[in-house]
Design an enzyme around this catalytic site. Sequence first.
Site, PDB file in Angstrom:
ATOM      1  CD  GLU A 162      46.723 133.102 -42.539  1.00 16.88           C
ATOM      2  OE1 GLU A 162      46.642 131.587 -41.958  1.00 16.88           O
ATOM      3  OE2 GLU A 162      45.462 133.470 -41.769  1.00 16.88           O
ATOM      4  CE1 TYR A 213      37.729 129.763 -38.411  1.00 14.99           C
ATOM      5  CE2 TYR A 213      38.328 127.023 -39.257  1.00 14.99           C
ATOM      6  CZ  TYR A 213      37.605 128.089 -39.274  1.00 14.99           C
ATOM      7  OH  TYR A 213      36.399 128.216 -39.748  1.00 14.99           O
ATOM      8  CE  LYS A 248      48.609 119.783 -51.814  1.00 16.55           C
ATOM      9  NZ  LYS A 248      48.159 119.417 -50.595  1.00 16.55           N
ATOM     10  CB  CYS A 297      77.743  91.436 -48.285  1.00 13.16           C
ATOM     11  SG  CYS A 297      78.132  92.779 -47.952  1.00 13.16           S
ATOM     12  CB  CYS A 320      79.703  92.196 -42.541  1.00 11.20           C
ATOM     13  SG  CYS A 320      78.978  93.619 -44.138  1.00 11.20           S
TER      14      CYS A 320
HETATM   15  S1  IVH Z   1      42.811 127.397 -42.717  1.00  7.97           S
HETATM   16  C1  IVH Z   1      38.242 125.298 -43.017  1.00  7.97           C
HETATM   17  N1  IVH Z   1      45.037 128.394 -42.756  1.00  7.97           N
HETATM   18  O1  IVH Z   1      45.783 122.788 -44.148  1.00  7.97           O
HETATM   19  C2  IVH Z   1      40.036 124.671 -43.187  1.00  7.97           C
HETATM   20  N2  IVH Z   1      44.526 126.237 -42.606  1.00  7.97           N
HETATM   21  O2  IVH Z   1      44.089 121.418 -46.171  1.00  7.97           O
HETATM   22  C3  IVH Z   1      40.752 126.098 -42.513  1.00  7.97           C
HETATM   23  N3  IVH Z   1      46.800 124.291 -43.324  1.00  7.97           N
HETATM   24  O3  IVH Z   1      42.566 120.954 -42.869  1.00  7.97           O
HETATM   25  C4  IVH Z   1      41.991 125.753 -42.321  1.00  7.97           C
HETATM   26  N4  IVH Z   1      48.087 126.090 -43.080  1.00  7.97           N
HETATM   27  O4  IVH Z   1      45.209 121.867 -41.539  1.00  7.97           O
HETATM   28  C5  IVH Z   1      44.391 126.663 -43.077  1.00  7.97           C
HETATM   29  N5  IVH Z   1      47.666 128.857 -42.796  1.00  7.97           N
HETATM   30  C6  IVH Z   1      46.007 127.918 -43.137  1.00  7.97           C
HETATM   31  C7  IVH Z   1      46.684 126.779 -42.567  1.00  7.97           C
HETATM   32  C8  IVH Z   1      46.401 125.611 -42.737  1.00  7.97           C
HETATM   33  C9  IVH Z   1      47.960 124.729 -43.079  1.00  7.97           C
HETATM   34  C10 IVH Z   1      45.848 123.042 -42.987  1.00  7.97           C
HETATM   35  C11 IVH Z   1      44.609 122.716 -42.068  1.00  7.97           C
HETATM   36  C12 IVH Z   1      43.502 122.572 -42.899  1.00  7.97           C
HETATM   37  C13 IVH Z   1      44.214 121.827 -44.548  1.00  7.97           C
HETATM   38  C14 IVH Z   1      43.389 121.906 -45.510  1.00  7.97           C
END
Ligand code: IVH
Length: 687
Positions: free
Chosen positions: A116, A228, A318, A412, A436
């Site tokens: 995702e 989630y 990342k 300036c 100005c």
């Molecule tokens: S699943 C147990 N899915 O990223 C955590 N998190 O760096 C399960 N986030 O705290 C999270 N997109 O705020 C999940 N597709 C996604 C996400 C996502 C952004 C954020 C979320 C999490 C943080 C972790």
Amino acid sequence: MTSNIPTEAKEKVSFLTAALHRHNYLYYVENKPEISDTEFDVMLKELEALELQFPELADPNSPTKRVGGDITDKFEKVTHIYPMLSLSNSYSREDVTEWAERIAKSVGGEIEYVMELKYDGVAISLIYENGKFVRGITRGDGTVGEDVSANIRTIRSIPLHLKANHPDKFEIRGEIFLPRAVFLALNKERELAGEELYANPRNTAAGTLKQQDSKEVAKRKLDCYLYYVLGENLPARSHFESMEMAASWGFKVPSAAMRYIEKTNSIDGIMAFIAFWDKQRHALPFDIDGVVIKVNSFALWDELGMTAKSPRWAIAYKFKAETVKTKLLKITYQVGRTGAITPVANLEPIFLAGTTVKRASLHNADQIEKLDIRENDVVLVEKGGEIIPKVVGVEVSQREIFSTPHVYIQNCPECNTPLIRKEGEAQHYCPNEDGCPPQIKGRIEHFISRKAMNIEGLGSETVAGLFDKKLISKSADLFKLTYDQLIGLEFNVGDELSGEIKKRSLQEKSVRNLLAGLEAAKQVPFERVLFALGIRFVGETVAKKVAKALKSIDAISNASFDTLREIDEVGDKIAQSIIDYFSKEENRTIVRELQEAGIQMEMIGGVETTSDTLKGQTFVVSGVFQHFSRDSIKESIESHGGKVSGSISSKTSYVLAGDEMGPSKRKKAEDLGVKIISESEYLQMIQ
Ligand code: IVH
């Protein structure tokens, strides 16, 4: 009480509620509206009227709550049922492979993964019971978060009533974000208003979610993707399936058709998804900072479990912030409406993160000195979470031999006035406010802008043309312009792409249009006029509050620091800025000339009175109310002929106390023998 409500009203309220929820869903989740905005508004107004008439029928999840209004004094702390963990990070194919191998070793067999987008926003946990939204909680420290429900209700893509077949009780988590276009528009407005710009959509979303006035949140157009689902005995057997189910209950979940979510059995499949989005992410309407990879099967989730910090069944990948090298051709300086100087790096054009970059911010003198940035250097330019690219480093090895450190300007660049730097501030300022050119033009541009006087037929190029011809030097001069002065007036139009400057001149039609626009400005209500004046730190909301509280420019210009401080949202800094503005003779002249031109300098009409039940009574309002926002309860008092005052005195007839009224106010009322009444007593009074 309920028995007094006609069945007809009850039926109408439930019909309108259901219809509005459905149309909201069609518009904000499905993107397939069936009715026009006007039809929607008519229904909403009708529901609002019924809820006002029969407050007992108002549901906390009513579609009318989408526009906000509830004020939260402080966000209640709530312990999460399931702690909100984070994800461990990965940065390369090796990292991902290692994670997958660890899982395979622990549970064996072929594993299905779901990929995702990793939305770069603020995590939120939403709780639903019996198909209704109950509570929205921020992440907080992961164990205890804050209840921001009133703000959540304003986010249109979050359902308040679910469609069929949902579990009785569950939690769903997702990410709240500000679409990039909304963020850019917001910053454009702030720029025109001379307010400090927001750094990036994520911080803005986080700040917005913690605002106490949900009406302000509603205006921000936050959005939310869910990713989630949690709960006991969920009907799904896998994550992918749970997402499909959530969609069928009415949630906005990642779209498989758009490749926002995908399944695979292989590392190659995972890496292909990552590579695709690393390239394509700039085409998305919102920011992502990576990809999340999850094991699909819930049975495996149970088997794998969690560490103290993160689930073992998921990992984040990342993206690297994109960096490019290019030549810094020249350092120039920009003067803003408030006189703030921004050094700008003019670069050899280079393609970065979806756009061609020609300029990057150098922030301030300290930054240039710290990085020892010099003209003709090869510099590293980065576009991270921030929208404006920044110079993050210098390739010293590629520096020309005779290069010398950059010397920051002392005067300036526009008017040659020596610059000043206030104690503790990083920015240099040009103090020549009234002489100005960019400061003068900037103030006039703000004055005419859409949220201020909204003068049609007048743009920044025309303002510059009028200023250069010495026809205007302040906003009030606009109203002295004549047809003869305007016809044929030449001005320059810059072409963004080619950088070419073209000459244009005002023709008959544009002149008529402009004069009509100026005439129409006389109808602009006082609160917007106050905003248009461009008093530092007085943004749209503050202007509204001050105008409502003090009613006229005379009262505002003569108000004491303490009187100003008593107004909602006005702190020391704003109060002082208002005093400073009116202490200047030039500003008093502008106000007087605007007044003479027929611009509104006081609130007219105000709240329409519907009865005089409360005539002669003065109320002080405190705390949080169930059926009203603080503003709307004040309006209600005025509409029944009563007066509202900011502080309790012996002249106060009643203190109208909501929940969480401060103890000091209560004590003061008791000491002075002022009667304290509740919201329901108030409703009885006006019935
Ligand atoms: S699943 C147990 N899915 O990223 C955590 N998190 O760096 C399960 N986030 O705290 C999270 N997109 O705020 C999940 N597709 C996604 C996400 C996502 C952004 C954020 C979320 C999490 C943080 C972790």
